[in-house]
Design an enzyme around this catalytic site. Structure first.
Site, short mmCIF file in Angstrom:
data_model
loop_
_atom_site.label_atom_id
_atom_site.label_comp_id
_atom_site.label_asym_id
_atom_site.label_seq_id
_atom_site.Cartn_x
_atom_site.Cartn_y
_atom_site.Cartn_z
N PRO A 9 0.72 -1.33 0.03
CA PRO A 9 0.09 -0.04 0.03
C PRO A 9 0.92 1.19 -0.12
CG PRO A 9 -0.17 -1.14 2.19
CD PRO A 9 0.52 -2.08 1.22
N ASN A 10 0.16 1.89 -0.77
CA ASN A 10 0.86 3.52 -0.97
C ASN A 10 2.18 3.69 -1.70
OD1 ASN A 10 -1.01 4.79 1.02
ND2 ASN A 10 -0.31 3.58 2.69
N ARG A 17 4.83 11.19 -2.41
CA ARG A 17 4.58 10.62 -0.83
C ARG A 17 5.96 10.68 0.07
NH1 ARG A 17 4.76 4.54 1.11
NH2 ARG A 17 4.25 5.10 3.24
N TYR A 22 11.24 8.88 1.06
CA TYR A 22 11.21 7.73 0.06
C TYR A 22 11.72 8.18 -1.24
CZ TYR A 22 8.06 5.73 3.54
OH TYR A 22 7.43 5.25 4.68
N ASN A 73 8.06 -5.84 -1.20
CA ASN A 73 8.00 -4.63 0.06
C ASN A 73 6.40 -4.52 0.39
OD1 ASN A 73 7.75 -2.03 1.20
ND2 ASN A 73 9.06 -1.14 -0.47
N ALA A 76 3.22 -0.90 4.72
CA ALA A 76 3.11 -0.98 6.08
C ALA A 76 2.41 -2.19 6.56
CB ALA A 76 1.65 0.17 6.47
N HIS A 79 4.42 -4.68 8.68
CA HIS A 79 4.70 -4.72 10.50
C HIS A 79 3.12 -4.88 11.11
CE1 HIS A 79 7.68 -1.94 9.22
NE2 HIS A 79 6.91 -1.03 8.42
N ASP A 86 0.82 -15.84 6.60
CA ASP A 86 0.38 -17.02 6.56
C ASP A 86 0.56 -17.29 4.95
OD1 ASP A 86 -0.43 -17.46 8.95
OD2 ASP A 86 -2.27 -16.86 9.01
N GLU A 97 12.76 -9.60 1.60
CA GLU A 97 12.06 -8.27 2.12
C GLU A 97 12.78 -7.01 1.81
OE1 GLU A 97 10.50 -8.76 6.32
OE2 GLU A 97 10.66 -6.39 6.31
N HIS A 99 12.87 -2.86 1.63
CA HIS A 99 12.23 -1.50 1.98
C HIS A 99 13.21 -0.35 1.49
CE1 HIS A 99 9.39 -3.33 4.56
NE2 HIS A 99 10.47 -4.01 5.08
N LEU A 100 12.42 0.80 1.09
CA LEU A 100 13.21 1.98 0.44
C LEU A 100 13.78 2.70 1.75
CD1 LEU A 100 10.19 3.16 -1.62
CD2 LEU A 100 12.47 2.62 -2.53
N SER A 101 13.31 2.72 3.16
CA SER A 101 13.64 3.44 4.06
C SER A 101 14.47 2.46 4.91
CB SER A 101 12.61 4.21 4.91
OG SER A 101 11.66 3.27 5.36
N ARG A 106 13.68 3.82 12.33
CA ARG A 106 12.29 4.69 12.36
C ARG A 106 11.55 4.31 13.75
NH1 ARG A 106 9.42 4.66 6.64
NH2 ARG A 106 8.17 6.35 7.74
N ARG A 110 7.64 0.26 13.27
CA ARG A 110 8.35 -0.10 11.94
C ARG A 110 9.51 -1.10 11.97
NH1 ARG A 110 5.60 3.22 8.31
NH2 ARG A 110 5.26 5.24 9.39
C1 DQA Z 1 8.18 0.99 3.59
C2 DQA Z 1 8.64 1.10 5.14
C3 DQA Z 1 7.11 0.78 5.63
O1 DQA Z 1 7.10 1.19 7.30
C4 DQA Z 1 6.12 2.04 5.12
O2 DQA Z 1 4.87 1.73 5.64
C5 DQA Z 1 5.93 2.19 3.62
C6 DQA Z 1 7.54 1.92 2.93
C7 DQA Z 1 9.79 1.23 2.80
O3 DQA Z 1 9.84 0.82 1.79
O4 DQA Z 1 10.59 2.07 3.33
O5 DQA Z 1 4.80 2.17 3.31
O6 DQA Z 1 8.04 -0.53 3.25
#
Ligand code: DQA
Length: 145
Positions: A9-10, A17, A22, A73, A76, A79, A86, A97, A99-101, A106, A110
């Site tokens: 998501p997002n 954003r 990011y 990725n 959210a 977490h 599952d 796994e 993540h950009l950040s 953080r 997270r």
């Molecule tokens: C994220 C880190 C997550 O905590 C956050 O909810 C995201 C992006 C990242 O790529 O850094 O939406 O997965």
């Protein structure tokens, strides 16, 4: 080798954003970067994004027979989602796994991942390069090089 990238998501809002967190690349631009590296490695790469937890579960369930590995990725849902955990346990497709950040630098919520212990490894904090590093690492692991 066939690999799938699933974005949660997002992530469709990247660039607009929270760019200080990011970066300024759109998800489409990151996909182009990763597709170019996939071609170089001889990897067939499918790329998905969804804001919907159930749709992400469906994508994971569809992996067997379709992909040798997954770059995930879950944003959210990383977490929070027992459902994604599952699904990953059910299909047992090797995954990284990403993540950009740097989620470990953080907020406390997270720093916890519902899936990191199931992954081959976790790459976080390198912006779009997190995906490139994951692709190279997963390719090397699956190709045994
Ligand atoms: C994220 C880190 C997550 O905590 C956050 O909810 C995201 C992006 C990242 O790529 O850094 O939406 O997965």
């Amino acid at each position: 080798m066939r690999l799938t990238v699933i974005n949660g998501p997002n992530l469709n809002l990247l660039a607009a954003r929270e760019p200080e967190l990011y970066g300024r690349a759109t998800l489409g631009e990151i996909e182009s970067l990763v597709q170019a590296e996939a071609i170089r490695l001889g990897v067939q790469l499918e790329w998905f994004q969804s804001n919907d937890e159930g749709a992400l579960v469906d994508l994971i369930q569809a992996l067997p027979g379709r992909a040798d590995g997954l770059i995930l990725n879950a944003a959210a849902y990383t977490h929070t989602s027992l459902a994604l955990r599952d699904a990953l346990l059910a299909v047992r497709v090797p995954f990284v796994e990403v993540h950009l950040s740097n989620v470990f630098a953080r907020e406390k919520a997270r720093r916890r991942s519902m899936m990191a212990d199931l992954a081959i490894g976790v790459i976080a904090g390198f912006g779009p390069h997190s995906y490139l590093l994951a692709l190279r690492a997963l390719h090397a692991r699956l190709a045994n090089v």
